[in-house]
Scaffold this motif. Structure first.
Motif, PDB file in Angstrom:
ATOM      1  N   HIS A   1      11.461 -30.433  86.108  1.00  0.00           N
ATOM      2  CA  HIS A   1      11.848 -30.578  87.511  1.00  0.00           C
ATOM      3  C   HIS A   1      10.878 -29.838  88.435  1.00  0.00           C
ATOM      4  O   HIS A   1      10.568 -30.313  89.531  1.00  0.00           O
ATOM      5  CB  HIS A   1      13.299 -30.119  87.728  1.00  0.00           C
TER       6      HIS A   1
ATOM      7  N   ALA B   1      13.993 -36.053  86.022  1.00  0.00           N
ATOM      8  CA  ALA B   1      12.791 -35.466  86.636  1.00  0.00           C
ATOM      9  C   ALA B   1      11.711 -36.536  86.777  1.00  0.00           C
ATOM     10  O   ALA B   1      10.984 -36.585  87.774  1.00  0.00           O
ATOM     11  CB  ALA B   1      12.282 -34.291  85.811  1.00  0.00           C
TER      12      ALA B   1
ATOM     13  N   ARG C   1      11.619 -38.590  89.878  1.00  0.00           N
ATOM     14  CA  ARG C   1      11.050 -37.989  91.089  1.00  0.00           C
ATOM     15  C   ARG C   1       9.597 -38.431  91.307  1.00  0.00           C
ATOM     16  O   ARG C   1       9.046 -38.230  92.377  1.00  0.00           O
ATOM     17  CB  ARG C   1      11.048 -36.455  90.976  1.00  0.00           C
TER      18      ARG C   1
ATOM     19  N   ASN D   1      13.933 -27.273  83.326  1.00  0.00           N
ATOM     20  CA  ASN D   1      13.516 -26.763  84.629  1.00  0.00           C
ATOM     21  C   ASN D   1      12.024 -26.973  84.873  1.00  0.00           C
ATOM     22  O   ASN D   1      11.600 -27.226  85.996  1.00  0.00           O
ATOM     23  CB  ASN D   1      13.853 -25.275  84.762  1.00  0.00           C
TER      24      ASN D   1
END
Ligand SMILES: [Fe+2]
Ligand SMILES: [Fe+2]
Ligand SMILES: [Fe+2]
Length: 373
Positions: free
Chosen positions: A176, A107, A110, A173
């Motif tokens: 992300h 993550a 990103r 999650n």
């Protein structure tokens, strides 16, 4: 994220193309904001960030939280070592970590592309540590794979997906979610600070617990590396990222930084409690079978189900306690990769709310019923 198979899983180019098919990607992108809203919108009502903030009050608040973590005895090592079956408890803990740690810091990746001045370069330094400076065996996910192998567990990404608790899944999650949506970048940075700074504090005791439980037969390098490097990552997050960004962009970003910090702290607490509750339920499964005997026949059943051999219920949870009872036939009642009990006609179990379980029918036909209690 890119996932390629590890041996002995064979490589299949067609499968790769199908998995990353653009129609699937488009569907994922369509549904994603709705799911994220469903899963995380409640945090907005749970975490209140009020008042004017400045760099000093940010530091004072976060130091207070981190000092409290440093001072308190971490509960996880005790829960593992005090379990009736410490090895099984430690393995279940590993399952909860696997969803995140087997693709650790992906993550984060990103957030390092783009053009945002020196800040992303500082984040990139943390990222390359996580990725072992390009040396695969130093990569944090590889260290975690090694631990899994030493414990006789699968090291394949998401092998244990059925057994992730909702809380554990919400942690990876969340990262992300706030990383893929760049409007939430500062929440990401706040959450990153919390996790890097606290991992430095908790991984030492986790390492000790694993040494005790497995008598030194399991590599604890994953934890040892984090109690070393995350001291720096926590410091880097504050001094090289957060404070310079407040300087560049102003106090307006601080509520999001605090929000990420506090939201991740809350999610981590929930995930920890959920893990402890599962370990307790696994330890006490026998007592829950006895309780089923005393409750059986006292209430009208809610639902009767007949299934055939090999039919299965994928692991799931319920929002209230439930009496589960086998009327005829036999099934395997699965609660973790290491804990399955065979239930035959006239046997049952009480399933506490929120506890993961699934079933697999092992007789030609099996009828069971469920009753909310
Ligand atoms: Fe790491
Ligand atoms: Fe780190
Ligand atoms: Fe169920």
């Amino acid at each position: 994220m890119l996932f390629l198979p590890h041996p002995p899983t064979p490589f299949d180019l067609k499968e790769l193309k199908a998995f990353y098919d653009s129609a699937h990607v488009a569907k994922g992108k369509t549904i994603r904001p709705l799911l994220e809203q469903y899963l995380y919108d409640w945090l907005r009502h749970e975490v209140h960030i009020s008042g004017p903030w400045c760099a000093e009050s940010f530091i004072a608040h976060t130091n207070e939280v981190l000092d409290a973590v440093a001072q308190s005895d971490s509960k996880l090592p005790k829960v593992l070592t005090n379990s009736r079956y410490p090895e099984r408890a430690a393995k279940f803990f590993m399952v909860q970590c696997a969803g995140d740690f087997l693709s650790e810091a992906s993550a984060m990746a990103r957030n390092v592309l783009g053009n945002c001045g020196p800040h992303t370069s500082e984040l990139f330094k943390i990222l390359i540590d996580e990725y072992g400076y390009g040396v695969d065996k130093k990569k944090h996910s590889t260290l975690f794979e090694k631990m899994l192998k030493d414990m006789g567990m699968s090291h394949h990404a998401h092998h244990y997906w059925q057994f992730y608790t909702a809380g554990a899944l919400s942690l990876t999650n969340y990262f992300h979610y706030v990383s893929a949506n760049h409007s939430e970048f500062f929440r990401y940075i706040g959450a990153l600070y919390y996790t890097e700074a606290t991992l430095a504090l908790t991984t030492h005791d986790q390492s000790e617990a694993f040494k005790t439980i497995f008598n030194g037969t399991v590599s604890t390098e994953y934890f040892d590396e984090h109690s070393h490097i995350d001291k720096y990552h926590g410091k880097m997050a504050l001094e090289r990222l957060i404070l310079p960004m407040i300087e560049s962009f102003g106090n307006t970003i601080i509520p999001d930084l605090i929000r990420g910090f506090e939201e991740f702290r809350l999610l981590q607490e929930i995930a920890d409690e959920e893990l402890y509750a599962h370990i307790k339920w696994h330890d006490e499964l026998g007592e829950f079978r006895t309780r089923a005997n005393s409750l059986h026949g006292k209430r009208p059943v809610d639902l009767t189900i007949t299934e055939h051999e090999h039919e299965l219920s994928v692991v799931h949870t319920h929002s209230n306690d439930e009496l589960f009872w086998v009327e005829s036939g036999e099934l395997d009642f699965v609660t973790s990769p290491d804990l399955t009990v065979r239930l035959v006609a006239g046997e049952g179990i009480v399933i506490p709310k929120g506890m993961l379980h699934g079933t697999r029918i092992v007789s030609p036909s099996c009828t069971y019923n469920v009753t909310a209690i």
